[in-house]
Design an enzyme around this catalytic site. Sequence first.
Site, short mmCIF file in Angstrom:
data_model
loop_
_atom_site.label_atom_id
_atom_site.label_comp_id
_atom_site.label_asym_id
_atom_site.label_seq_id
_atom_site.Cartn_x
_atom_site.Cartn_y
_atom_site.Cartn_z
CG ASP A 31 -1.89 -1.00 1.30
OD1 ASP A 31 -2.19 -1.40 0.11
OD2 ASP A 31 -2.60 -1.39 2.24
CE1 TYR B 68 3.09 -7.19 4.20
CE2 TYR B 68 2.57 -9.37 4.68
CZ TYR B 68 2.71 -8.33 3.90
OH TYR B 68 1.80 -8.43 2.53
CE1 TYR C 128 -5.99 -6.28 0.43
CE2 TYR C 128 -7.44 -8.55 0.60
CZ TYR C 128 -6.82 -7.43 -0.28
OH TYR C 128 -7.38 -7.41 -1.54
#
Length: 497
Positions: free
Chosen positions: A306, A375, A448
């Site tokens: 993003d 992440y 997500y």
Amino acid sequence: MKNQELIDYLESCGVCRVCQLRYLKARGTEYRDMQKTFQRLDVKVPADGIKDEPADEQPTKKPRLDICSTCLGLFSEDFQQQLIDGILHSDFAKYDSAGIVLAFSLPMALQLRQLSMWFALQRKFGAAVDNNFAPDVPIKEAVKLILHPIVCTQLNKEYDANGLMINIELRHSTEQADVAKLVELNKAAFPAKAAHQKRIEISRGLLEKQYQPARLKAELFEKFLPIPPAPVTDPLELQSIDLLGPLVCVAGRYRKLSRELSHTPWVLDGKRIMEDSIEEIIIRNVGGHFSETPEKITFMSSGREDVDVRCLGKGRPFVLEIQNARCGSLTQAQALAMEQAVDATGTVSIHNLQVVPREELTHIKTGEEQKRKYYRALCVLEQPATLDILQKLQISESFDIQQKTPIRVLHRRPLHTRPRTIFEVKARVQRENPRLLVIDVVSQAGTYIKELVHGEFGRTAPSIASIIGQPIDILALDVVGIDLDWPADVNNAAAVE
Ligand SMILES: [Zn+2]
């Protein structure tokens, strides 16, 4: 049918030496030393006959006997020279490609002449000439055997089917008249088919398929076109030469250092939301070396992040697909200069820049779902973290979640519920602020992460919020690793020093 008889007859029909060898089914290098090949095949030809006779000052409309009646001069030295000159006068020099491939578009008159000669040989030699298999090495194949090596040698290039494509279109003065006759012949030869078609499409493919002695009588053919092929007044001419550079793929890894940079140009209602994008920065600094039309370069990466997410660690693999490339190579010094130019933006950094074989594109294009992503999320709790929360967020066994398409992407993605696997979760408290957690997540690609953290009103379940039983929000997200060991590590800087 003796070889000598065959050659004597072809000679009388005005067939050139190269084509005579085609009718002797000569292969590969046998076309190089033609005199030797004729000897080996026990055929006597006058030694000076190898050379094309110079065109005398003939009245223009008289048929020229020095133009081969079957190849229309395609294999003559004159034409070879014209072809080389034509290529050198094109944009050829602008392309820096080690390999070339020739693609000829030949007039149909040429195909009709092969058929006519086939009929002629059957008449002359009867059953010795097959009905189904052409008596010669087809023109297309002969072009590969004869013209390709000559052009490659003259231009000092190698043959490469994936190299610079030189499209050569040839025309002949008789083409229009011959095709007109062919249309008439087609109506007579295949009336049923012709009646069904409003417009008769005469194509090279149709010629190849239908126009063989097994399907067409010589007597009918001769009503429209002569057997053997008639002498002509002019040779084949070059209509055009168009160049198409190869497809070149340039791969590397990028790190995204900014939380205000989109992946690709972000335009909403005709207005740019972000000034720049990763795609544009990379193409701007790498594309010009390979292409005069950088706007036609395709940028692909193994997933994306993003706008507000950074991508750190080794970075994310990407590849540029460059059509009609002017240049197919990249030295390490050039690669380093490009890497440094991108780094200078301060928002994106690239490394491992290199040209890769196009087959390797599959690494980017497939298997995306199977990849793992690493992440690091900075998260905030409503209350200071407790030991209980930290213990609940030390998960080393994988678990599955169900994730509905997040509301924030519903405008561009369909609503689905997708299962995703979370492989690992590790959390620690920020020393300065006990409400802040740094959470490392290893997940299946396509998860997500923001929704995994806060749960989005139960649309992602379970979530970090549901696991700890209280609200948690995400402040910042970084991608720290992508499970794709491609492209290979190359240290352009070290190689240049
Ligand atoms: Zn010929």
